[in-house]
Design a protein around this motif. Structure first.
Motif, short mmCIF file in Angstrom:
data_model
loop_
_atom_site.label_atom_id
_atom_site.label_comp_id
_atom_site.label_asym_id
_atom_site.label_seq_id
_atom_site.Cartn_x
_atom_site.Cartn_y
_atom_site.Cartn_z
N GLY A 1 23.71 16.06 1.65
CA GLY A 1 22.85 16.41 0.74
C GLY A 1 22.06 17.55 1.22
O GLY A 1 21.22 18.07 0.34
N ARG A 2 22.18 18.11 2.30
CA ARG A 2 21.45 19.41 2.67
C ARG A 2 22.13 20.66 1.69
O ARG A 2 23.36 20.55 1.93
N PRO A 3 21.41 21.52 1.13
CA PRO A 3 22.09 22.60 0.48
C PRO A 3 22.88 23.78 1.45
O PRO A 3 22.26 23.75 2.56
N TYR A 4 23.73 24.26 0.69
CA TYR A 4 24.29 25.36 1.51
C TYR A 4 23.16 26.71 1.70
O TYR A 4 22.42 26.65 0.93
N ARG A 5 22.92 27.35 2.85
CA ARG A 5 22.40 28.38 3.04
C ARG A 5 22.94 29.28 1.85
O ARG A 5 24.14 29.62 1.83
N THR A 6 22.18 30.19 1.34
CA THR A 6 22.39 31.15 0.47
C THR A 6 23.00 32.49 1.07
O THR A 6 22.46 32.83 2.06
N VAL A 7 23.58 33.07 0.23
CA VAL A 7 24.07 34.47 0.58
C VAL A 7 23.47 35.47 -0.06
O VAL A 7 23.15 35.27 -1.26
N PRO A 8 23.00 36.73 0.52
CA PRO A 8 22.25 37.61 -0.33
C PRO A 8 23.21 38.03 -1.65
O PRO A 8 24.37 37.96 -1.47
N MET A 9 22.54 38.32 -2.49
CA MET A 9 23.11 38.83 -3.89
C MET A 9 23.54 40.29 -3.66
O MET A 9 22.78 40.95 -3.20
N TYR A 10 24.56 40.49 -4.52
CA TYR A 10 25.02 42.14 -4.51
C TYR A 10 23.92 42.94 -5.35
O TYR A 10 23.57 42.42 -6.47
#
Ligand code: FMN
Length: 491
Positions: free
Chosen positions: A95-104
């Motif tokens: 249930g833990r969300p993925y860490r997000t990646v910076p957007m381009y």
């Protein structure tokens, strides 16, 4: 063992079968490797590999494949930084969300460039591992911001072909040549609300700033994916823009399709209407003197035979491979679609609204996915991947980024987007990642729903699944045997 990226001994005959690039991660390294090892051209999808790689690492990298590829990256400190940022040895707690990646953006931060370079390297490295066959990578010109650094990463792993669709790859021949010499590159990016012709807006990549000096790299062949004779002829006319070949893709192919030429016409069900103007003149293509492959409903022995008879080098096939064992599509979705096909209960719709790119996109009907209006209505819009955002000029002259599938208020009020643009749009970024078993988790146990795309012609999939007792996925080698029963097997 992988061959050195620069070592290319004898030139090979062009492949007869191209397994088309299928994003996001449907044609991952496992599928491409299986096809390439069988002597054809396996193509990995290069779309959003930064996010895919970061999520695989957060899932604990089952099997250690990403870490094995990272260990082969030419500058270990760069690979280590990616590992340190994203790898969770025990995976994520449920249930833990993925860490997000910076957007381009037009100036992607160094950490994002490193992640993209490394992710593209890993995907190609793994697809090439353990055989001597050729491997390609697919990019969409519409998703332009990551392309320069992504190509560089793929070339570090010795990618043999780069295939580019959804727009004109006119700048790619020069870009690939410069990257092979490790020279800096710039790729123009269309910016809404401005004229792009002034060349002001470009995304840059400096291989030397990223990795320092290094040996020259192999320049991959460029195949332009085209849906019009004019685009192919225009590219071929100038040595600076001429690709090494064409994939001629018709509007029945899976994924995104080129919009029909002429005034916008739709069926009562909202599907685009294609006519003679959308038929590519194969005599004209042949006259350009470059190898070409036909794509879109070509996935049959007759398709291959008639393509060869028309002077093509072969065919590009996607749909039949998408439901194979090695494809990245979530196993439960493959099985669900194959079961539905066995009972004849599957339809594919060409939806002109669903994709934020504005291109028609094929949507396969599958329970529990965004093809169901109820599932779509239950989703609260959120934009946290941003691969389909377009740059636009803001009132103060600076550049902003927007996507018609992002939250309404953000798009309309904060970013000045047009209301007519948002009707029916879906967040393909989240939905396509969900389709390959990398769904983002939201509060209260909500999981991002998937979307499944496929071509209009499901007859090869039907034939392949009916040949099995259990309606289970079939190996990619079965697709190749089906298409080309007389093929020579490679070790
Ligand atoms: C699941 C799926 C995803 C696709 N994604 C892409 C993509 O990301 N880029 C691309 O150029 N083509 C994409 N395509 C098109 C394929 O590369 C190929 O050209 C097409 O599937 C050939 O026609 P067919 O679907 O009738 O086999 C996709 C096709 C499918 C089925």
């Amino acid at each position: 063992m992988m061959t050195s990226p620069t070592a290319r001994s004898v030139s090979r005959p062009p492949p007869k079968i191209i397994q088309g690039g299928m994003g996001v991660a449907v044609s991952g390294w496992r599928l491409a490797r299986a096809v390439s090892a069988a002597g054809h051209l396996g193509v990995v999808s290069g779309t959003a590999l930064d996010v895919v790689c970061a999520r695989r690492l957060q899932d604990g990298d089952p099997g250690g494949h990403v870490r094995r590829a990272l260990a082969a990256f030419p500058v270990p400190a760069v690979a280590q930084r990616v590992l340190d940022t994203y790898f969770l040895p025990a995976g994520r707690p449920t249930g833990r969300p993925y860490r997000t990646v910076p957007m381009y953006t037009l100036q992607p931060p160094a950490v994002l460039q490193e992640l993209t370079m490394v992710a593209n390297f890993c995907e190609v490295y793994l697809a090439k591992e353990g055989h001597g066959g050729v491997v390609g990578i697919n990019y969409l010109r519409k998703i332009g911001l990551p392309i320069p650094v992504a190509c560089f990463g793929a070339m570090l792993a010795g990618v043999d072909y780069v295939l580019v669709g959804a727009g004109s790859p006119a700048e790619l021949p020069e870009l690939l040549g410069r990257l092979a010499r490790r020279d800096g590159v710039a790729l123009s990016v269309r910016t809404q609300g401005t004229t792009s012709a002034d060349g002001t807006f470009a995304v840059r990549c400096s291989p030397r700033a990223l990795l320092g000096a290094g040996p020259p790299l192999h320049r991959p062949q460029l195949l332009a994916i085209v849906a019009s004779t004019d685009l192919a002829a225009g590219l071929a006319a100038d040595p600076a823009t001429r690709p090494d070949g064409f994939v001629v893709e018709g509007p029945t192919a899976g994924g995104h399709n080129a919009p029909p030429r002429g005034p916008r016409r739709v069926t009562p069900e909202g599907e685009p209407v294609y006519d003679d103007r959308d038929t590519v003149d194969l005599d004209a293509i042949r006259a350009l003197g470059l190898p070409f492959w036909l794509a879109g409903s070509q996935g049959s022995p007759e398709g291959l035979r008639s393509a060869l008879a028309a002077g093509a080098a072969g065919i590009q096939v996607g749909t039949a491979f998408a439901f194979s064992t090695e494809s990245g599509l979530a196993d439960r979705l493959k099985r669900q679609v194959l079961q539905d096909l066995a009972t004849g209960d599957v339809s594919v719709r060409t939806d002109w609204r669903v994709s934020p790119t504005g291109f028609p996109f094929k949507v396969l009907s599958a329970t529990g996915t965004l093809s169901d209006p109820q599932v779509a209505a239950e989703r609260s819009p959120v934009c946290d991947i941003g691969a389909l955002r377009s740059p636009f000029r803001q009132a103060d002259g600076t550049i902003g980024y927007r996507c018609p599938a992002e939250p309404r208020r953000m798009y309309l009020e904060r970013k000045g987007g047009r209301a007519a643009n948002i009707e029916g749009r879906r967040c393909l970024c989240n939905a396509l990642l969900a389709a390959v078993d990398l769904p983002q988790q939201r509060p209260h146990g909500y999981e991002e729903p998937a979307i499944v795309t496929a071509g209009d012609d499901l007859s090869a999939v039907t034939a392949l699944v009916r040949s099995r007792a259990d309606a289970a996925p079939y190996p990619a080698s079965a697709v190749i045997d089906h298409l080309d029963p007389a093929r020579e097997h490679r070790a």
